[in-house]
Design a protein around this motif. Structure first.
Motif, PDB file in Angstrom:
ATOM      1  N   SER A 100       0.837  -1.207   0.000  1.00  0.00           N
ATOM      2  CA  SER A 100       0.000   0.000   0.000  1.00  0.00           C
ATOM      3  C   SER A 100       0.869   1.253   0.000  1.00  0.00           C
ATOM      4  N   LEU A 101       1.985   1.202   0.724  1.00  0.00           N
ATOM      5  CA  LEU A 101       2.902   2.342   0.753  1.00  0.00           C
ATOM      6  C   LEU A 101       3.467   2.651  -0.627  1.00  0.00           C
ATOM      7  N   ILE A 102       3.691   1.627  -1.425  1.00  0.00           N
ATOM      8  CA  ILE A 102       4.202   1.862  -2.774  1.00  0.00           C
ATOM      9  C   ILE A 102       3.193   2.688  -3.568  1.00  0.00           C
ATOM     10  N   GLY A 103       1.910   2.329  -3.441  1.00  0.00           N
ATOM     11  CA  GLY A 103       0.874   3.111  -4.106  1.00  0.00           C
ATOM     12  C   GLY A 103       0.788   4.520  -3.573  1.00  0.00           C
ATOM     13  N   TYR A 104       0.887   4.660  -2.254  1.00  0.00           N
ATOM     14  CA  TYR A 104       0.843   5.992  -1.642  1.00  0.00           C
ATOM     15  C   TYR A 104       2.045   6.833  -2.072  1.00  0.00           C
ATOM     16  N   SER A 105       3.217   6.191  -2.164  1.00  0.00           N
ATOM     17  CA  SER A 105       4.417   6.943  -2.552  1.00  0.00           C
ATOM     18  C   SER A 105       4.289   7.464  -3.972  1.00  0.00           C
ATOM     19  N   ALA A 106       3.655   6.668  -4.841  1.00  0.00           N
ATOM     20  CA  ALA A 106       3.413   7.143  -6.202  1.00  0.00           C
ATOM     21  C   ALA A 106       2.432   8.310  -6.198  1.00  0.00           C
ATOM     22  N   MET A 107       1.445   8.254  -5.323  1.00  0.00           N
ATOM     23  CA  MET A 107       0.477   9.337  -5.200  1.00  0.00           C
ATOM     24  C   MET A 107       1.147  10.613  -4.684  1.00  0.00           C
ATOM     25  N   ALA A 108       2.144  10.440  -3.817  1.00  0.00           N
ATOM     26  CA  ALA A 108       2.857  11.606  -3.282  1.00  0.00           C
ATOM     27  C   ALA A 108       3.573  12.383  -4.376  1.00  0.00           C
ATOM     28  N   GLY A 109       3.849  11.712  -5.496  1.00  0.00           N
ATOM     29  CA  GLY A 109       4.478  12.393  -6.618  1.00  0.00           C
ATOM     30  C   GLY A 109       3.630  13.507  -7.190  1.00  0.00           C
ATOM     31  N   ALA A 110       2.321  13.450  -6.934  1.00  0.00           N
ATOM     32  CA  ALA A 110       1.423  14.488  -7.442  1.00  0.00           C
ATOM     33  C   ALA A 110       1.711  15.848  -6.826  1.00  0.00           C
ATOM     34  N   VAL A 111       2.337  15.865  -5.650  1.00  0.00           N
ATOM     35  CA  VAL A 111       2.650  17.136  -4.988  1.00  0.00           C
ATOM     36  C   VAL A 111       4.163  17.263  -4.778  1.00  0.00           C
ATOM     37  N   GLY A 112       4.931  16.674  -5.678  1.00  0.00           N
ATOM     38  CA  GLY A 112       6.385  16.812  -5.613  1.00  0.00           C
ATOM     39  C   GLY A 112       7.046  15.955  -4.578  1.00  0.00           C
ATOM     40  N   GLY A 113       6.478  14.782  -4.309  1.00  0.00           N
ATOM     41  CA  GLY A 113       7.033  13.915  -3.280  1.00  0.00           C
ATOM     42  C   GLY A 113       8.249  13.126  -3.711  1.00  0.00           C
ATOM     43  N   GLY A 114       8.602  13.195  -4.992  1.00  0.00           N
ATOM     44  CA  GLY A 114       9.746  12.436  -5.467  1.00  0.00           C
ATOM     45  C   GLY A 114       9.372  11.001  -5.779  1.00  0.00           C
ATOM     46  N   GLY A 115      10.347  10.235  -6.246  1.00  0.00           N
ATOM     47  CA  GLY A 115      10.124   8.832  -6.545  1.00  0.00           C
ATOM     48  C   GLY A 115       9.515   8.599  -7.911  1.00  0.00           C
ATOM     49  N   LEU A 116       9.052   7.377  -8.127  1.00  0.00           N
ATOM     50  CA  LEU A 116       8.518   6.984  -9.426  1.00  0.00           C
ATOM     51  C   LEU A 116       7.251   7.746  -9.780  1.00  0.00           C
ATOM     52  N   GLY A 117       6.409   8.016  -8.803  1.00  0.00           N
ATOM     53  CA  GLY A 117       5.195   8.761  -9.072  1.00  0.00           C
ATOM     54  C   GLY A 117       5.478  10.152  -9.596  1.00  0.00           C
ATOM     55  N   ASP A 118       6.425  10.818  -8.976  1.00  0.00           N
ATOM     56  CA  ASP A 118       6.820  12.163  -9.402  1.00  0.00           C
ATOM     57  C   ASP A 118       7.384  12.120 -10.822  1.00  0.00           C
ATOM     58  N   LEU A 119       8.209  11.129 -11.104  1.00  0.00           N
ATOM     59  CA  LEU A 119       8.795  10.989 -12.438  1.00  0.00           C
ATOM     60  C   LEU A 119       7.713  10.741 -13.484  1.00  0.00           C
ATOM     61  N   GLY A 120       6.784   9.844 -13.177  1.00  0.00           N
ATOM     62  CA  GLY A 120       5.719   9.532 -14.116  1.00  0.00           C
ATOM     63  C   GLY A 120       4.842  10.727 -14.431  1.00  0.00           C
ATOM     64  N   ILE A 121       4.561  11.546 -13.412  1.00  0.00           N
ATOM     65  CA  ILE A 121       3.707  12.716 -13.618  1.00  0.00           C
ATOM     66  C   ILE A 121       4.444  13.812 -14.380  1.00  0.00           C
ATOM     67  N   ARG A 122       5.667  14.114 -13.957  1.00  0.00           N
ATOM     68  CA  ARG A 122       6.402  15.234 -14.563  1.00  0.00           C
ATOM     69  C   ARG A 122       6.850  14.934 -15.988  1.00  0.00           C
ATOM     70  N   TYR A 123       7.403  13.733 -16.207  1.00  0.00           N
ATOM     71  CA  TYR A 123       7.957  13.428 -17.525  1.00  0.00           C
ATOM     72  C   TYR A 123       6.993  12.614 -18.391  1.00  0.00           C
ATOM     73  N   GLY A 124       6.163  11.786 -17.741  1.00  0.00           N
ATOM     74  CA  GLY A 124       5.250  10.974 -18.524  1.00  0.00           C
ATOM     75  C   GLY A 124       3.968  11.684 -18.895  1.00  0.00           C
ATOM     76  N   TYR A 125       3.351  12.331 -17.899  1.00  0.00           N
ATOM     77  CA  TYR A 125       2.049  12.973 -18.135  1.00  0.00           C
ATOM     78  C   TYR A 125       2.190  14.416 -18.605  1.00  0.00           C
ATOM     79  N   GLN A 126       2.889  15.233 -17.836  1.00  0.00           N
ATOM     80  CA  GLN A 126       2.963  16.659 -18.161  1.00  0.00           C
ATOM     81  C   GLN A 126       3.762  16.937 -19.432  1.00  0.00           C
ATOM     82  N   ARG A 127       4.741  16.098 -19.768  1.00  0.00           N
ATOM     83  CA  ARG A 127       5.562  16.321 -20.964  1.00  0.00           C
ATOM     84  C   ARG A 127       5.209  15.353 -22.100  1.00  0.00           C
ATOM     85  N   PHE A 128       4.079  14.665 -21.926  1.00  0.00           N
ATOM     86  CA  PHE A 128       3.535  13.824 -22.993  1.00  0.00           C
ATOM     87  C   PHE A 128       4.536  12.779 -23.494  1.00  0.00           C
TER      88      PHE A 128
END
Length: 217
Positions: free
Chosen positions: A156-184
């Motif tokens: 569950s923490l892995i999922g939460y850590s990815a969610m933390a990327g939405a507000v600049g929490g770092g980790g894979l979630g942050d990478l996926g949002i910044r480079y995968g979603y926002q930069r298409f």
């Protein structure tokens, strides 16, 4: 093009592992004792303390009922006070720990409830103290269930850590949002998803293996 992001993915994976490991460890240090207290102070247990049990249970339920993304934002002042920042890997560890500790506590309590009451009564009849009942009977007998609960909590923490990327929490979630979603860059997004799947599968397999060994003992 994806090869250009491999170093970033490696760094993000390390950040995710650090976040999950630290918050899981600290959460377990807090959650396991809380779960034990919840069990032993229940009115049907061997050390009933109804007021403490109800108060502690209410606080734990309240913390569990708050969605992680709301908790993440709501405690930003506290996070900033603890680690000096509200963004980054260290900042994400604070809400992750606060979210997983009550979850672990309930998991531990549930595992302890599954222990045969006859074993507890037998230990007490032989003069075992309350501490000995907990350490020599309850925890060893409930250990497979506790490990299974900890495995679920860490996943569950892995999922939460990815969610933390939405507000600049770092980790894979942050990478996926910044480079995968926002930069298409869908390749980056799907690579992050694949890495998360592999990480979850590995942890689940490890947890299941440990549970099987403990059950055989």
């Amino acid at each position: 093009m994806l090869t250009n992001f491999l170093p970033l993915i490696g760094d993000a994976l390390i950040e995710t592992i650090v976040m999950v490991a630290v918050s899981g460890f600290v959460g377990a240090l807090a959650g396991i004792p809380l779960g034990i207290v919840l069990f032993v102070t229940d009115k049907k247990s061997f050390l009933p303390m109804p007021v403490l049990n109800i108060t502690l249970g209410t606080v734990i339920n309240a913390m569990r009922s708050v969605p992680f993304i709301i908790l993440l934002v709501a405690i930003i002042p506290f996070t900033r006070m603890v680690v000096g920042s509200s963004i980054g890997t260290a900042a994400a560890i604070v809400p992750l720990t606060l979210s997983v500790a009550p979850f672990i506590a309930r998991m531990v309590e549930t595992s302890l409830r599954e222990v045969d009451k006859g074993l507890i009564e037998a230990a007490q009849s032989m003069g075992a103290t309350h501490l000995q009942v907990v350490t020599k009977v309850l925890l060893p007998e409930a250990m497979p269930g506790i490990v299974a609960g900890l495995t679920i909590s860490v996943i569950s923490l892995i999922g939460y850590s990815a969610m933390a990327g939405a507000v600049g929490g770092g980790g894979l979630g942050d990478l996926g949002i910044r480079y995968g979603y926002q930069r298409f860059n869908p390749e980056v997004m799907w690579t992050v998803v694949l890495v998360l799947i592999v990480l979850v599968q590995g942890l689940q397999s490890l947890g299941d293996r440990i549970v099987r060994k403990l059950s055989h003992k």
